[in-house]
Design an enzyme around this catalytic site. Structure first.
Site, mmCIF file in Angstrom:
data_model
loop_
_atom_site.group_PDB
_atom_site.id
_atom_site.type_symbol
_atom_site.label_atom_id
_atom_site.label_comp_id
_atom_site.label_asym_id
_atom_site.label_seq_id
_atom_site.Cartn_x
_atom_site.Cartn_y
_atom_site.Cartn_z
ATOM 1 C CG ASN A 168 93.701 8.444 53.106
ATOM 2 O OD1 ASN A 168 92.428 8.571 52.552
ATOM 3 N ND2 ASN A 168 94.657 7.535 52.918
ATOM 4 C CE LYS A 221 94.182 5.135 55.392
ATOM 5 N NZ LYS A 221 95.177 4.255 56.113
ATOM 6 C CG HIS A 254 97.543 5.110 50.896
ATOM 7 N ND1 HIS A 254 97.140 3.674 51.430
ATOM 8 C CD2 HIS A 254 97.693 5.877 51.919
ATOM 9 C CE1 HIS A 254 97.252 4.033 52.713
ATOM 10 N NE2 HIS A 254 97.338 5.031 53.120
ATOM 11 C CD GLU A 294 95.315 1.652 53.524
ATOM 12 O OE1 GLU A 294 94.394 2.523 52.992
ATOM 13 O OE2 GLU A 294 95.564 1.730 54.653
HETATM 14 P P1 13P Z 1 96.759 5.969 60.065
HETATM 15 O O1 13P Z 1 96.958 7.456 60.382
HETATM 16 O O2 13P Z 1 95.401 5.394 60.486
HETATM 17 O O3 13P Z 1 97.948 5.195 60.552
HETATM 18 O O4 13P Z 1 96.761 5.944 58.405
HETATM 19 C C1 13P Z 1 97.682 6.576 57.820
HETATM 20 C C2 13P Z 1 97.456 6.761 56.460
HETATM 21 O O5 13P Z 1 97.471 5.657 55.767
HETATM 22 C C3 13P Z 1 97.218 7.858 55.719
HETATM 23 O O6 13P Z 1 97.198 7.778 54.360
#
Ligand code: 13P
Length: 257
Positions: free
Chosen positions: A12, A14, A98, A100
């Site tokens: 991911n 982001k 997700h 977030e």
């Molecule tokens: P990290 O691997 O940076 O902790 O992020 C996890 C995540 O939110 C994947 O969707």
């Protein structure tokens, strides 16, 4: 990991690599994926890089996921992207709910359920995310919270014969360097599989349950070795081709063993 399910490793990205650097990273992942025939590899670039990354990965066994979708099929929804548009851009998967999105953009269990249903209806495979906050874990509410989140979209999964995935991502482990220990992750994954089994006999054996939250090259193998951990949803470490490659290689070596 269980030999009856192929491991699934998802990167991911982001809000990173939305342009040429994303295409470059996708090309690196596609090259690396040639050496991991036993692992399903997916990358989730930002919307702006989806079509270009899909084109770059064409002919490899790397598949593309979006990070979000609209629950609506079409219409006057300025700025939204539908499941069909994502398919047209070359996606096979979509990350839904997700933490977030839940925490920063107000996505409720009901919205997540609508998005899971919209994805499946259009023929896109959802990776539905669940996970408790630190406060919820410390208050002993992990199981109750994850159960509520899973039950919200269980009906949509049970109604479809497509192979969706669920990602357990404890919120306190995301981007913090803290991970659930392998046994802690396994406990939640086993509970999720039991809820799937209750809902429909075929769902539990075929649904891949991924762990996410600070998955790195040095902890991936131990997490993936757990019986109900079928893969990983990787954030930060997926932005680096060497780290992501090493996590994928761990899955390949466990699957080959
Ligand atoms: P990290 O691997 O940076 O902790 O992020 C996890 C995540 O939110 C994947 O969707």
């Amino acid at each position: 990991m269980n030999p009856s399910r192929r491991p699934l490793i998802v990167g991911n990205w982001k809000m990173h690599h939305g342009g040429p650097s994303g295409v470059e990273l996708a090309a690196d992942v596609a090259r690396h994926a040639r050496d991991v025939p036993r692992v399903d590899v997916v990358v989730a670039p930002p919307y702006t890089a989806l079509a270009a990354c899909a084109h770059e990965c064409d002919g490899s066994h790397v598949e593309i996921a979006a990070q979000n979708l609209s629950p609506e099929p079409s219409g006057a929804f300025t700025g939204e992207i539908s499941a069909t548009m994502l398919l047209e851009a070359g996606c096979r998967w979509v990350i839904v709910g997700h933490s977030e999105r839940r925490q920063l953009f107000g996505e409720t269990d009901a919205i997540v359920a609508r998005k899971v249903a919209a994805a499946l209806k259009a023929g896109l495979l959802p990776i539905a995310c669940v996970g408790e906050t630190l406060e919820e874990r410390e208050g002993g509410r992990t199981t109750a919270v994850v159960e509520r989140q899973v039950r919200a979209f269980l009906g949509a999964l049970a109604e479809s014969d497509r192979d969706a995935a669920i990602a357990y991502e404890p919120v306190w482990a995301i981007g913090t360097g803290k991970t659930a220990g392998p046994a802690e992750a396994q406990e939640v994954h086993a509970a999720i599989r039991a809820w799937l089994a209750e809902s429909s006999a075929g769902l539990a054996p075929r649904t891949r349950i991924l762990y996410g939250g600070s998955v790195k090259p040095d902890n991936a193998r131990a997490l993936l070795a757990e019986r109900d951990v079928d893969g990983a949803l990787v954030g930060g470490a997926s932005l680096d081709r060497v780290s992501f490659g090493s996590i994928i290689a761990s899955a390949e070596s466990l699957a080959a063993a």
